[in-house]
Design an enzyme around this catalytic site. Structure first.
Site, mmCIF file in Angstrom:
data_model
loop_
_atom_site.group_PDB
_atom_site.id
_atom_site.type_symbol
_atom_site.label_atom_id
_atom_site.label_comp_id
_atom_site.label_asym_id
_atom_site.label_seq_id
_atom_site.Cartn_x
_atom_site.Cartn_y
_atom_site.Cartn_z
ATOM 1 N N PRO A 90 5.805 -77.986 37.093
ATOM 2 C CA PRO A 90 6.594 -77.432 38.439
ATOM 3 C C PRO A 90 7.652 -78.724 38.840
ATOM 4 O O PRO A 90 8.190 -78.686 39.694
ATOM 5 C CB PRO A 90 5.630 -77.543 40.001
ATOM 6 C CG PRO A 90 4.091 -78.362 39.366
ATOM 7 C CD PRO A 90 3.777 -77.898 37.495
ATOM 8 N N GLU A 117 -4.668 -80.365 38.177
ATOM 9 C CA GLU A 117 -3.914 -81.351 38.717
ATOM 10 C C GLU A 117 -3.252 -81.656 37.887
ATOM 11 O O GLU A 117 -1.636 -82.350 38.139
ATOM 12 C CB GLU A 117 -4.600 -82.506 39.592
ATOM 13 C CG GLU A 117 -5.279 -81.438 40.340
ATOM 14 C CD GLU A 117 -4.810 -81.078 41.601
ATOM 15 O OE1 GLU A 117 -3.154 -81.805 42.254
ATOM 16 O OE2 GLU A 117 -5.083 -80.085 42.241
ATOM 17 N N ARG A 155 13.767 -63.465 21.679
ATOM 18 C CA ARG A 155 14.715 -62.793 21.167
ATOM 19 C C ARG A 155 15.802 -63.355 21.031
ATOM 20 O O ARG A 155 17.413 -62.159 20.844
ATOM 21 C CB ARG A 155 14.766 -61.878 22.536
ATOM 22 C CG ARG A 155 14.947 -62.998 23.507
ATOM 23 C CD ARG A 155 15.216 -62.559 24.895
ATOM 24 N NE ARG A 155 15.813 -60.696 25.105
ATOM 25 C CZ ARG A 155 16.600 -60.569 25.313
ATOM 26 N NH1 ARG A 155 17.992 -61.513 25.337
ATOM 27 N NH2 ARG A 155 17.141 -59.532 24.789
ATOM 28 N N ASP A 170 24.056 -60.880 27.784
ATOM 29 C CA ASP A 170 22.876 -60.745 28.671
ATOM 30 C C ASP A 170 23.192 -61.923 29.756
ATOM 31 O O ASP A 170 24.357 -62.810 29.848
ATOM 32 C CB ASP A 170 21.967 -61.436 28.054
ATOM 33 C CG ASP A 170 20.659 -60.908 27.396
ATOM 34 O OD1 ASP A 170 21.198 -59.535 27.294
ATOM 35 O OD2 ASP A 170 20.293 -61.010 26.753
#
Length: 237
Positions: A90, A117, A155, A170
């Protein structure tokens, strides 16, 4: 491209066989392998975690199994410039479509999917070439993030999509100045009292392109205004 993922839950990645990645593997357009981190432990409990120094809640993933796993995948010759090791975190840089395009031509990617963690920082310091995040939130593990990135990368590989040029239109791509794609419609012409926008039925390619560009700008201004500021700053608008 070869992609490896190291995880204590390698079965997580079986779901990818149902998607574009599965088809790409069947066609030998992409090579993917999931590896069980516990195979690199040496105690009867196959332990991969321990309490963190300094105290605090939660457990931390031990450096030994991660070090052995990465060394094994890298092989006797060690790290190569055409290999990118990605730690899911994160705290990492948020993955974007531009990230997918930057990584699309890499020969080999290894995803290190942490849990608890996280992974002992010494492993990250020794091996990291890139730390990536799925967004500003925390998951129980890095597998879901890695699966999303795997799909995004798959993709972009030649031959994976039925229409080779479809990903060029896209959202977030240079063709759209990094903006959101416009709304799209298909048959029937009328559904539950709602019709298809007139320009799309005109057959006039210039008018259709103009409408799509306008709708892209309007949609981006409403949902992601920051993308317009970003495009202006890059001279794309």
């Amino acid at each position: 491209m070869r992609i490896d993922a190291i995880s204590i839950f390698p079965d997580f990645f079986q779901a990818l066989d149902l998607s574009l990645l599965g088809k790409a593997r069947d066609k030998s357009l992409l090579e993917f392998h999931a590896h069980d981190l516990r195979n690199y432990t040496h105690d009867k409990h196959r332990t991969v975690d321990d309490t963190p120094y300094g105290g605090g809640a939660g457990m931390l993933m031990k450096p030994e199994p991660w070090g052995e796993a990465l060394d094994d995948l890298l092989g006797a010759e060690g790290f190569h410039e055409d290999t990118v090791i990605i730690f899911t975190s994160p705290a990492g840089e948020v993955f974007k479509q531009a990230t997918a395009h930057e990584l699309a031509n890499v020969k080999r990617i290894i995803f290190a999917c942490g849990r608890y963690e996280g992974i002992d920082q010494r492993v990250v310091d020794r091996h990291v070439t890139l730390e990536l995040s799925l967004g500003d939130f925390v998951l129980s593990g890095g597998e879901l993030a890695a699966m999303a990135w795997l799909d995004a990368l798959a993709r972009l590989q030649p031959g994976v999509l039925h229409d080779e040029e479809s990903h060029l239109q896209d959202s977030f791509t240079p063709a759209l100045s990094g903006l959101l794609d416009c709304p799209h419609y298909t048959r029937p012409d009328t559904w539950q009292g709602q019709g298809v926008p007139t320009p799309l039925l005109s057959g006039h390619h210039a008018h259709i392109a103009q409408w799509r560009r306008q709708q892209s700008l309007l949609l981006t201004a409403r949902l992601r205004p920051g993308l317009i500021d970003q495009a202006r700053g890059q001279g794309l608008l």
